[in-house]
Structures are given as C-alpha cells and as structure tokens.
Design a protein around this motif. Structure first.
Motif, PDB file in Angstrom:
ATOM      1  N   GLN A  69       0.833  -1.206   0.000  1.00  0.00           N
ATOM      2  CA  GLN A  69       0.000   0.000   0.000  1.00  0.00           C
ATOM      3  C   GLN A  69       0.865   1.253   0.000  1.00  0.00           C
ATOM      4  O   GLN A  69       0.573   2.233  -0.700  1.00  0.00           O
ATOM      5  CB  GLN A  69      -0.932  -0.006   1.212  1.00  0.00           C
ATOM      6  N   ARG A  73       1.149   3.888  -3.114  1.00  0.00           N
ATOM      7  CA  ARG A  73       0.814   5.288  -2.844  1.00  0.00           C
ATOM      8  C   ARG A  73       1.940   6.207  -3.304  1.00  0.00           C
ATOM      9  O   ARG A  73       1.701   7.267  -3.889  1.00  0.00           O
ATOM     10  CB  ARG A  73       0.557   5.473  -1.348  1.00  0.00           C
ATOM     11  N   GLU A  76       1.852   6.502  -7.010  1.00  0.00           N
ATOM     12  CA  GLU A  76       0.755   7.395  -7.395  1.00  0.00           C
ATOM     13  C   GLU A  76       1.149   8.858  -7.205  1.00  0.00           C
ATOM     14  O   GLU A  76       0.878   9.709  -8.065  1.00  0.00           O
ATOM     15  CB  GLU A  76      -0.475   7.070  -6.546  1.00  0.00           C
ATOM     16  N   GLY A 140      -1.221   4.919   4.153  1.00  0.00           N
ATOM     17  CA  GLY A 140      -1.134   5.763   2.970  1.00  0.00           C
ATOM     18  C   GLY A 140      -2.435   5.950   2.232  1.00  0.00           C
ATOM     19  O   GLY A 140      -2.456   6.512   1.138  1.00  0.00           O
ATOM     20  N   ARG A 141      -3.560   5.485   2.814  1.00  0.00           N
ATOM     21  CA  ARG A 141      -4.849   5.637   2.138  1.00  0.00           C
ATOM     22  C   ARG A 141      -5.486   6.997   2.424  1.00  0.00           C
ATOM     23  O   ARG A 141      -6.485   7.338   1.817  1.00  0.00           O
ATOM     24  CB  ARG A 141      -5.796   4.509   2.562  1.00  0.00           C
ATOM     25  N   ASP A 143      -4.353  11.253   3.392  1.00  0.00           N
ATOM     26  CA  ASP A 143      -3.237  12.203   3.465  1.00  0.00           C
ATOM     27  C   ASP A 143      -3.107  12.853   4.834  1.00  0.00           C
ATOM     28  O   ASP A 143      -2.002  13.004   5.354  1.00  0.00           O
ATOM     29  CB  ASP A 143      -3.405  13.292   2.396  1.00  0.00           C
ATOM     30  N   GLN A 278       5.753   9.224   5.104  1.00  0.00           N
ATOM     31  CA  GLN A 278       5.484   9.597   3.722  1.00  0.00           C
ATOM     32  C   GLN A 278       5.320  11.112   3.607  1.00  0.00           C
ATOM     33  O   GLN A 278       4.495  11.694   4.322  1.00  0.00           O
ATOM     34  CB  GLN A 278       4.197   8.933   3.224  1.00  0.00           C
TER      35      GLN A 278
END
Length: 308
Positions: A69, A73, A76, A140-141, A143, A278
């Motif tokens: 994941q 992310r 992406e 990471g799903r 922000d 992240q």
C-alpha cells in the motif's frame, strides 16, 4: 519489483477472493494466479491461505500488504507530481475529520476554499473514528486528518492545534440540572446522557472524568449518527456532551441549554495528523496550509465564543 503484481495482490486481499479480484481487475483468473505465484516465488514465502471461503493473508502476506500500500501510494504521488510539474496543484487529497469535533465546522469552509483556490484538486472528506483514520494515514490511504488526541502513535505524526472544553447540551427545561452558567460534574450524575460509544475519544474523556470523581455517567443512549443525536437532543431524550466548536454547526444552540462543565473542567485535544514516513504531495501540502488558515480564522472570528 513489478508494481502491477503488488497492485493485484492488494486487490486480492481486499476482495478476499482471487475470483472476485479477477473480476474487479478485468484479468483472467489463471493470469492473476500466475502473478500471485510469481510474488510468492520472489519472496520465497506463502502469502495467502486458500480455502473454500476465499483467501486470507498469512503473516508474511499481511506484512507485504502493508508495504505494498505504501509503495503504490508513493508511485501514485510520483505520477501526480510529474503531471502537475510547473502547474497549479492538482490531484486527489484525502482528509479525515473526526465526528463530533470541530471538523463539522471546518468541512464546508475547507471544501469551499479548495474549490476556489485549487479547482484541479479533488478533495475527499471522510468522517470516521480516530482509530480508523489513524490506520488509513499509516497505510497511505489518507493524506491527513483532524482528530482528537495528541499521540504518540507509531506511524502517525500529531500536530496539536487546539484544546477545547466540553459542554453539557440539553433541551430547555429538560435533562439539564436547574440553574444557569457553569455546571459541576457532580450535578450530572443523574442526567441521562446521549454519548458516542466507548471507542470515541469524547466518551473516553467523559468516562474518565466521572471515574476520577468516583461517579458513573448515566448513559441512556449510544449514538454514532450526528443526525440522530441532533434529533434526540431536540426531542429531549437526553443531554449530550460536546466541545462548543462541534455543537454549534450541528445543533440549534440558541434554543438549547449550553453549560460548560467544571469541577473539573473536561478538555479534549485536537490535532492535525499526517504520516511520519510519507511526505505530503504538492496538492496535499496546499490543503494542509488551508487547514491552518481556517483554524486561525475560526479562532480570530470568535466562532468558539459561547456568547456569540
């Protein structure tokens, strides 16, 4: 590392079935099974347990799922950064707002500000409990999120922004104790309360305050729906406990009894949360700055003043 295989693996785990994942991905099942076999060969580990009911990740599979994941992310975000290079921020930004919080007052202004300043940013607003939101940030799903609490929590960076007092809110002449002004915690021992369930920070703080005072709250209903809470308080089915910033946008506070709880004062902390591993994308950074602007405007406008 073939990111397509990682993407397929995540979809298989989410779907709980190779057949269902194949339908979602529009890939033939044998081809999807081959991708899975290639991953298991690469990591030299069994990643899924197969049964008649579908598939479930092994311990190794759960570890790969978490990292996959994060990797997907990052890919992406890299694509989004390249696409918008030299242009105004654009892309998707996911924001979490804790229910029964100041998020109720911020949601519409945030959406309005993003639409006005960054029309190419697609803002996704999700109202959910802090634990669910924190997990979404870690994987990471999501922000960022505006939630109760100040950490620490592994994988999440907390930026404390506000500390708010809690208020008793009730229909006039109903559940609230007689009198005006502040209300002592001891006076609430016999008041029927409508509160969220014990997984919610407000409930935990209220329960903790009562316990410390050797009292027990008389909870007459556990309500997770904001709309139901509004109707129940208005119908005098019980009183509730909320910060003023959360009560004002959802309740008709001008026609309700609103009294600060004292002896002791009960407080909750609100923080803006992001991942500590992240970096925020360019559009997410733009939304992050808007958050700060809106909170500053909220404070300076006196919107938190119960006399306004």
């Amino acid at each position: 590392m073939d990111t397509r295989r990682l993407y397929s693996f995540v979809k298989i785990v989410d779907a709980g079935s190779i057949t269902r994942a194949a339908d979602i991905l529009h890939i033939a099942q044998p081809a999807l099974s081959q991708q899975l076999s290639a991953l298991e060969a690469q990591f030299k580990q069994q990643l899924l347990i197969r049964s008649k009911r579908g598939v479930a990740p092994t311990e190794a599979g759960r570890a790969l799922y978490r990292h996959a994941q994060l990797i997907l992310r990052q890919v992406e975000l890299a694509h989004a950064a390249v696409d918008v290079s030299g242009r105004a921020p654009a892309g998707s930004v996911s924001v979490g707002l804790a229910p029964y919080s100041m998020g109720a007052a911020l949601a519409l202004p945030l959406l309005t500000s993003v639409r006005e300043r960054y029309p190419d940013i697609l803002l996704h607003i999700n109202e959910n409990f802090g634990g669910v939101i924190s997990e979404a940030i870690m994987t990471g799903r999501m922000d960022m999120a505006f939630i109760y609490g100040a950490g620490p929590l592994r994988g999440v960076q907390f930026e404390p922004l506000r500390t708010e007092d809690l208020f008793l809110i009730a229909a006039p002449g109903g559940a609230a104790p007689p009198g005006e002004g502040d209300v002592r915690l001891q006076e609430l021992a016999d008041v029927g309360l409508l509160l969220p369930s014990r997984i919610h920070t407000i409930r935990q703080v209220v329960d903790g305050a009562f316990q410390q005072a050797s009292l027990k709250p008389r909870v007459v209903g556990e309500i997770e729906s904001v709309l139901t809470l509004v109707s129940a308080v208005g119908a005098d089915l019980g009183a509730t406990v909320l910060p003023w910033s959360a009560a004002r946008p959802i309740l008709d506070v001008q026609n309700l009894v609103v009294r600060r709880i004292v002896d002791p004062t009960i407080q909750v902390k609100l923080s803006l949360c992001t991942s500590d591993s992240q970096p925020l994308s360019e559009p997410a950074l733009a939304v992050h700055d808007l958050f700060h602007e809106l909170i500053t405007d909220f404070r300076e406008s006196g919107a938190e003043d119960t006399d306004s």
